[in-house]
Design a protein around this motif. Structure first.
Motif, PDB file in Angstrom:
ATOM      1  N   ARG A  75       0.832  -1.200   0.000  1.00 14.17           N
ATOM      2  CA  ARG A  75       0.000   0.000   0.000  1.00 14.17           C
ATOM      3  C   ARG A  75       0.867   1.250   0.000  1.00 14.17           C
ATOM      4  N   GLN A  79       1.029   4.098  -2.889  1.00 14.73           N
ATOM      5  CA  GLN A  79       0.818   5.522  -2.620  1.00 14.73           C
ATOM      6  C   GLN A  79       2.005   6.342  -3.111  1.00 14.73           C
ATOM      7  N   GLU A  82       1.794   6.586  -6.866  1.00 20.36           N
ATOM      8  CA  GLU A  82       0.747   7.535  -7.257  1.00 20.36           C
ATOM      9  C   GLU A  82       1.209   8.974  -7.029  1.00 20.36           C
ATOM     10  N   GLN A  83       1.898   9.216  -5.917  1.00 22.47           N
ATOM     11  CA  GLN A  83       2.402  10.558  -5.625  1.00 22.47           C
ATOM     12  C   GLN A  83       3.430  10.980  -6.668  1.00 22.47           C
TER      13      GLN A  83
END
Length: 124
Positions: A75, A79, A82-83
């Motif tokens: 996870r 993240q 994605e950032q």
């Protein structure tokens, strides 16, 4: 060659008609040798790993404890990815805006230059 004296040692061979000295030399020679079969003919070899490790069965509580950090790690990595994508999009948008500003400036400068050329043509 004759087989003699089977009671003392099985498969022992002796030479008939040989001198006792030759028989002793032959016995000492065969006692000194320790012949091993070739590696390929052995059923078990110390050099070759023949058994695979047996997997241990873990209790379900341990499995859940191991899976949780892995899923948390996944996870977190998702993240972070994605950032990074979002940061990259922002960077490219800024570059696109800057390019648009440069093109607008060039268009205005061209328009001003053309206007000045039209004025100077009238005075020639």
């Amino acid at each position: 060659m004759d087989k003699k004296d089977k009671s003392s040692v099985p498969y022992l061979m002796s030479f008939s008609g040989s001198s006792p000295e030759d028989v002793e030399h032959a016995k000492s020679f065969w006692r000194s040798l320790n012949l091993h079969p070739p590696l390929e003919s052995r059923l078990v070899s110390a050099d070759i790993r023949q058994r695979l490790r047996v997997a241990t069965v873990r209790p379900k509580n341990d499995e859940l404890a191991i899976e949780c950090p892995a899923s948390e790690n996944e996870r977190f990595m998702k993240q972070a990815h994605e950032q990074e994508k979002a940061d990259e999009r922002i960077k490219y948008r800024a570059l696109a805006q800057q390019r648009e500003q440069v093109l607008n400036l060039l268009y205005r400068q061209r328009a001003q230059r053309m206007a000045k050329e039209m004025i100077s043509r009238n005075h020639r």
